[in-house]
Scaffold this motif. Structure first.
Motif, mmCIF file in Angstrom:
data_model
loop_
_atom_site.group_PDB
_atom_site.id
_atom_site.type_symbol
_atom_site.label_atom_id
_atom_site.label_comp_id
_atom_site.label_asym_id
_atom_site.label_seq_id
_atom_site.Cartn_x
_atom_site.Cartn_y
_atom_site.Cartn_z
ATOM 1 N N GLY A 53 0.761 -1.230 0.000
ATOM 2 C CA GLY A 53 0.000 0.000 0.000
ATOM 3 C C GLY A 53 0.797 1.290 0.000
ATOM 4 O O GLY A 53 1.980 1.341 -0.364
ATOM 5 N N MET A 54 0.118 2.339 0.422
ATOM 6 C CA MET A 54 0.637 3.694 0.363
ATOM 7 C C MET A 54 1.481 4.047 1.587
ATOM 8 O O MET A 54 1.354 3.422 2.642
ATOM 9 C CB MET A 54 -0.535 4.673 0.264
ATOM 10 C CG MET A 54 -1.425 4.473 -0.950
ATOM 11 S SD MET A 54 -0.699 5.124 -2.449
ATOM 12 C CE MET A 54 -1.052 6.862 -2.242
ATOM 13 N N GLU A 59 -1.247 1.588 9.749
ATOM 14 C CA GLU A 59 -2.364 1.381 10.681
ATOM 15 C C GLU A 59 -3.628 0.977 9.943
ATOM 16 O O GLU A 59 -4.370 0.094 10.392
ATOM 17 C CB GLU A 59 -2.618 2.642 11.507
ATOM 18 C CG GLU A 59 -1.764 2.768 12.746
ATOM 19 C CD GLU A 59 -1.917 1.594 13.695
ATOM 20 O OE1 GLU A 59 -3.076 1.166 13.942
ATOM 21 O OE2 GLU A 59 -0.897 1.086 14.167
ATOM 22 N N LYS A 60 -3.898 1.602 8.807
ATOM 23 C CA LYS A 60 -5.091 1.259 8.035
ATOM 24 C C LYS A 60 -5.007 -0.165 7.500
ATOM 25 O O LYS A 60 -6.010 -0.890 7.480
ATOM 26 C CB LYS A 60 -5.265 2.255 6.895
ATOM 27 C CG LYS A 60 -5.618 3.664 7.354
ATOM 28 C CD LYS A 60 -5.775 4.611 6.177
ATOM 29 C CE LYS A 60 -6.115 6.012 6.656
ATOM 30 N NZ LYS A 60 -6.236 6.977 5.525
ATOM 31 N N ILE A 61 -3.833 -0.561 7.060
ATOM 32 C CA ILE A 61 -3.657 -1.921 6.553
ATOM 33 C C ILE A 61 -3.827 -2.933 7.688
ATOM 34 O O ILE A 61 -4.472 -3.977 7.520
ATOM 35 C CB ILE A 61 -2.294 -2.066 5.868
ATOM 36 C CG1 ILE A 61 -2.274 -1.211 4.587
ATOM 37 C CG2 ILE A 61 -1.987 -3.529 5.550
ATOM 38 C CD1 ILE A 61 -0.910 -1.084 3.952
ATOM 39 N N ILE A 62 -3.283 -2.630 8.835
ATOM 40 C CA ILE A 62 -3.452 -3.499 10.002
ATOM 41 C C ILE A 62 -4.930 -3.629 10.362
ATOM 42 O O ILE A 62 -5.433 -4.729 10.638
ATOM 43 C CB ILE A 62 -2.642 -2.959 11.195
ATOM 44 C CG1 ILE A 62 -1.145 -3.118 10.916
ATOM 45 C CG2 ILE A 62 -3.029 -3.676 12.489
ATOM 46 C CD1 ILE A 62 -0.258 -2.367 11.879
ATOM 47 N N GLN A 63 -5.639 -2.513 10.347
ATOM 48 C CA GLN A 63 -7.068 -2.554 10.651
ATOM 49 C C GLN A 63 -7.828 -3.404 9.634
ATOM 50 O O GLN A 63 -8.724 -4.176 10.002
ATOM 51 C CB GLN A 63 -7.632 -1.139 10.693
ATOM 52 C CG GLN A 63 -7.154 -0.313 11.874
ATOM 53 C CD GLN A 63 -7.509 1.164 11.750
ATOM 54 O OE1 GLN A 63 -8.260 1.564 10.858
ATOM 55 N NE2 GLN A 63 -6.965 1.975 12.643
ATOM 56 N N ILE A 88 4.686 -0.265 -2.055
ATOM 57 C CA ILE A 88 5.635 -0.556 -0.960
ATOM 58 C C ILE A 88 5.607 0.531 0.112
ATOM 59 O O ILE A 88 6.458 0.550 0.995
ATOM 60 C CB ILE A 88 7.075 -0.719 -1.493
ATOM 61 C CG1 ILE A 88 7.554 0.527 -2.290
ATOM 62 C CG2 ILE A 88 7.165 -1.936 -2.396
ATOM 63 C CD1 ILE A 88 8.114 1.652 -1.491
ATOM 64 N N GLY A 89 4.617 1.407 0.066
ATOM 65 C CA GLY A 89 4.622 2.585 0.926
ATOM 66 C C GLY A 89 4.725 2.285 2.406
ATOM 67 O O GLY A 89 5.325 3.053 3.165
ATOM 68 N N SER A 90 4.143 1.179 2.848
ATOM 69 C CA SER A 90 4.161 0.835 4.273
ATOM 70 C C SER A 90 4.946 -0.436 4.562
ATOM 71 O O SER A 90 4.850 -0.983 5.661
ATOM 72 C CB SER A 90 2.721 0.697 4.791
ATOM 73 O OG SER A 90 2.031 1.933 4.695
ATOM 74 N N VAL A 91 5.732 -0.917 3.591
ATOM 75 C CA VAL A 91 6.401 -2.200 3.785
ATOM 76 C C VAL A 91 7.448 -2.146 4.885
ATOM 77 O O VAL A 91 7.603 -3.115 5.655
ATOM 78 C CB VAL A 91 7.022 -2.707 2.465
ATOM 79 C CG1 VAL A 91 8.204 -1.855 2.021
ATOM 80 C CG2 VAL A 91 7.410 -4.168 2.568
ATOM 81 N N ALA A 95 6.900 -4.716 7.912
ATOM 82 C CA ALA A 95 7.871 -5.804 8.051
ATOM 83 C C ALA A 95 8.607 -5.716 9.379
ATOM 84 O O ALA A 95 8.916 -6.741 10.007
ATOM 85 C CB ALA A 95 8.860 -5.773 6.888
ATOM 86 N N GLU A 96 8.874 -4.495 9.813
ATOM 87 C CA GLU A 96 9.545 -4.306 11.097
ATOM 88 C C GLU A 96 8.613 -4.653 12.252
ATOM 89 O O GLU A 96 8.998 -5.362 13.197
ATOM 90 C CB GLU A 96 10.022 -2.859 11.223
ATOM 91 C CG GLU A 96 10.795 -2.567 12.501
ATOM 92 C CD GLU A 96 12.135 -3.291 12.552
ATOM 93 O OE1 GLU A 96 12.597 -3.570 13.676
ATOM 94 O OE2 GLU A 96 12.703 -3.577 11.490
ATOM 95 N N LEU A 97 7.384 -4.192 12.192
ATOM 96 C CA LEU A 97 6.417 -4.456 13.260
ATOM 97 C C LEU A 97 6.150 -5.949 13.402
ATOM 98 O O LEU A 97 6.130 -6.495 14.506
ATOM 99 C CB LEU A 97 5.108 -3.719 12.963
ATOM 100 C CG LEU A 97 3.945 -3.999 13.920
ATOM 101 C CD1 LEU A 97 4.250 -3.465 15.313
ATOM 102 C CD2 LEU A 97 2.653 -3.380 13.387
#
Length: 273
Positions: A53-54, A59-63, A88-91, A95-97
């Protein structure tokens, strides 16, 4: 996060943003602003994330994932179709989380290890408003070396035993698509899309129509043409693309064949002929 990506101009949203649907029994498609990501179920109540995603969307992807899989759920891996900012905006954050590996084609590595930037967006490709804005979009590389792994050379997909990855270059050198033969399901990335990605109005309204890859970021039009023809030859029954709504059945067969047979007039910009 690469600061240039994190702080760069971000494009518009769409009517589908924040919405998701189970497109087929084990593939959930979620729209993050203007881009689609996929959650694929695997045995033992686990899953794999396709694209990330962007920027600023972790947080939005997690939700979105927790809505589908439950609170505290995380994937086993992230697989990237390519490295453009909206995929790859939130990769890095995710990946770290989640402390999980990221897989991509080896030819995409320079853009994912901080070695090379993509060309800037090309405003001349068709005169559409999104194209005109594209030089403002992030084109900078990121560095996820510690999490990054190459996709297996034999076309298998880690953790997804029924799927294979297909090299579909043109939009980027290492662009891939994912295909499952048993039900002819295709995750096409940006090899082709089901919206006119250059039109601001159509992006916002998500008007369904097959188009070639987003023109302002496509690097090699000859390769892009071959990639569309390769995917057409698979005869997919369902296609989930990086932008636009899923397409299936006779509509997909008809429109993808039309695009493959008339790529130079329907997709390739006049400035690239």
């Amino acid at each position: 996060m690469n600061e240039e990506v994190e702080n760069a101009f971000l494009p518009m949203t769409s009517v589908s943003s924040g919405k998701g649907s189970l497109v087929i029994h084990d593939v959930y498609c979620y729209t993050n602003q203007i881009v689609n990501i996929c959650f694929i179920n695997i045995p033992n109540n686990k899953w794999v994330l396709i694209d990330a995603g962007m920027p600023k969307s972790a947080e939005k992807i997690i939700q979105g994932a927790e809505k589908q899989f439950g609170k505290g759920s995380w994937p086993e891996a992230i697989i990237l179709t390519h490295g453009h900012f909206d995929h790859i905006g939130s990769v890095e954050a995710l990946a770290e989380l989640w402390n999980i590996p990221v897989y991509a084609h080896q030819l995409e590595f320079p853009y994912l290890t901080g070695e090379q930037d993509y060309p800037p967006g090309d405003p001349s490709v068709d005169g559409g408003l999104v194209s005109e804005m594209s030089p403002l979009f992030p084109n900078h590389s990121i560095d996820i070396t510690e999490k990054l792994n190459p996709l297996p050379a034999d076309g298998t997909v880690p953790l997804l035993s029924d799927w294979k990855w297909i090299h579909t270059p043109g939009h980027t050198p290492g662009h891939i698509s994912l295909f499952r033969e048993k039900d002819q399901t295709l995750i096409a990335g940006d090899a082709f899309v089901t919206v006119d990605q250059e039109s601001l109005y159509k992006v916002m309204t998500q008007k369904k129509e097959i188009n070639g890859p987003p023109a302002y970021f496509t690097m090699d039009w000859d390769e892009a043409k071959v990639s569309v023809q390769t995917l057409r030859d698979l005869q997919p029954e369902l296609a989930i693309t990086g932008h636009g709504v899923p397409m299936s059945g006779n509509e997909l067969t008809r429109e993808l064949n039309k695009l493959a047979e008339n790529f130079d007039t329907l997709a390739r910009p006049d400035s690239k002929t």
